[in-house]
Design a protein around this motif. Sequence first.
Motif, mmCIF file in Angstrom:
data_model
loop_
_atom_site.group_PDB
_atom_site.id
_atom_site.type_symbol
_atom_site.label_atom_id
_atom_site.label_comp_id
_atom_site.label_asym_id
_atom_site.label_seq_id
_atom_site.Cartn_x
_atom_site.Cartn_y
_atom_site.Cartn_z
ATOM 1 N N VAL A 22 53.946 35.282 11.397
ATOM 2 C CA VAL A 22 55.122 35.703 10.632
ATOM 3 C C VAL A 22 54.705 36.178 9.244
ATOM 4 O O VAL A 22 55.223 37.178 8.737
ATOM 5 C CB VAL A 22 56.172 34.570 10.560
ATOM 6 N N ARG A 23 53.748 35.490 8.613
ATOM 7 C CA ARG A 23 53.276 35.908 7.285
ATOM 8 C C ARG A 23 52.748 37.341 7.292
ATOM 9 O O ARG A 23 52.799 38.039 6.294
ATOM 10 C CB ARG A 23 52.175 34.972 6.792
ATOM 11 N N LEU A 24 52.224 37.764 8.434
ATOM 12 C CA LEU A 24 51.614 39.089 8.530
ATOM 13 C C LEU A 24 52.575 40.167 9.043
ATOM 14 O O LEU A 24 52.167 41.315 9.252
ATOM 15 C CB LEU A 24 50.375 39.026 9.422
ATOM 16 N N ALA A 25 53.841 39.820 9.237
ATOM 17 C CA ALA A 25 54.816 40.830 9.652
ATOM 18 C C ALA A 25 54.811 41.962 8.637
ATOM 19 O O ALA A 25 54.791 41.728 7.431
ATOM 20 C CB ALA A 25 56.211 40.210 9.742
ATOM 21 N N GLY A 26 54.771 43.163 9.129
ATOM 22 C CA GLY A 26 54.777 44.328 8.237
ATOM 23 C C GLY A 26 53.410 44.827 7.861
ATOM 24 O O GLY A 26 53.278 45.943 7.374
ATOM 25 N N SER A 27 52.363 44.024 8.055
ATOM 26 C CA SER A 27 51.012 44.527 7.796
ATOM 27 C C SER A 27 50.709 45.493 8.939
ATOM 28 O O SER A 27 50.589 45.107 10.072
ATOM 29 C CB SER A 27 49.997 43.389 7.747
ATOM 30 N N ASP A 28 50.659 46.756 8.637
ATOM 31 C CA ASP A 28 50.664 47.794 9.665
ATOM 32 C C ASP A 28 49.711 48.910 9.289
ATOM 33 O O ASP A 28 50.129 49.980 8.849
ATOM 34 C CB ASP A 28 52.109 48.300 9.813
ATOM 35 N N LEU A 29 48.428 48.658 9.460
ATOM 36 C CA LEU A 29 47.421 49.627 9.037
ATOM 37 C C LEU A 29 47.503 50.937 9.816
ATOM 38 O O LEU A 29 47.113 51.979 9.319
ATOM 39 C CB LEU A 29 46.022 49.019 9.173
ATOM 40 N N ALA A 30 47.998 50.896 11.042
ATOM 41 C CA ALA A 30 48.072 52.107 11.868
ATOM 42 C C ALA A 30 49.386 52.866 11.664
ATOM 43 O O ALA A 30 49.618 53.885 12.292
ATOM 44 C CB ALA A 30 47.898 51.747 13.339
ATOM 45 N N ILE A 35 58.369 30.194 5.294
ATOM 46 C CA ILE A 35 57.312 31.197 5.371
ATOM 47 C C ILE A 35 57.703 32.452 4.590
ATOM 48 O O ILE A 35 58.736 33.051 4.855
ATOM 49 C CB ILE A 35 57.038 31.571 6.845
ATOM 50 N N ARG A 36 56.876 32.812 3.649
ATOM 51 C CA ARG A 36 57.074 34.057 2.915
ATOM 52 C C ARG A 36 56.216 35.139 3.578
ATOM 53 O O ARG A 36 55.017 34.925 3.806
ATOM 54 C CB ARG A 36 56.677 33.895 1.461
ATOM 55 N N ILE A 37 56.834 36.252 3.867
ATOM 56 C CA ILE A 37 56.135 37.327 4.559
ATOM 57 C C ILE A 37 55.258 38.071 3.556
ATOM 58 O O ILE A 37 55.743 38.585 2.550
ATOM 59 C CB ILE A 37 57.142 38.282 5.230
#
Length: 178
Positions: A42-50, A172-174
């Motif tokens: 959940v913390r990594l939601a939005g991490s979208d290198l592609a 959890i902070r995203i």
Amino acid sequence: AAAVIPAMSFLYTSVQARDRAEQRADLQRAARSTLDAMGRQVRLAGSDLARVIPQQANPVAIQEATSSALTLIGDVDGPGQPMKVRYRYDDAGNRIQRQVWRTWNGSAWSGSTGEVTVAEHVSRLTFTYFTGTDQAPSLPADLGLIRRIVVDITASEFTPAGRSVYRVASDIRIRGLN
């Protein structure tokens, strides 16, 4: 012989207490482990290198946000590999299910794992959502405003000795979102 009966009774009671403690510890470990794994993703939601998120019909990191289900897109398994991940509470089966789609072909997700049980003996899973200003978003309209998610898991198990209940929660902070 009269001394044997109290000694046997004490031994039986001690064994039961040890078994209950072991069952409670197993329940706690499973709930905590599930919450920790869920929290990392959940913390990594939005991490979208592609840059998959802008191509979605709903171009936000959080794709689904209900009290019992959460679907997100993010680079949760490694650099450059965004995935779609869904956690869902199955109240009929008293378990948490997880489904992952690993491949984005430019128009749709594929490579689904199907739903996999990640925790059993769960009597409740609740997601609560907040915006960056700690307000409750209007769902589903404000999916793009979600910046914090509280996950609350209650695990319980009935044994011959009684019911064991354990509750874990995490705020959890995203990180993957601005």
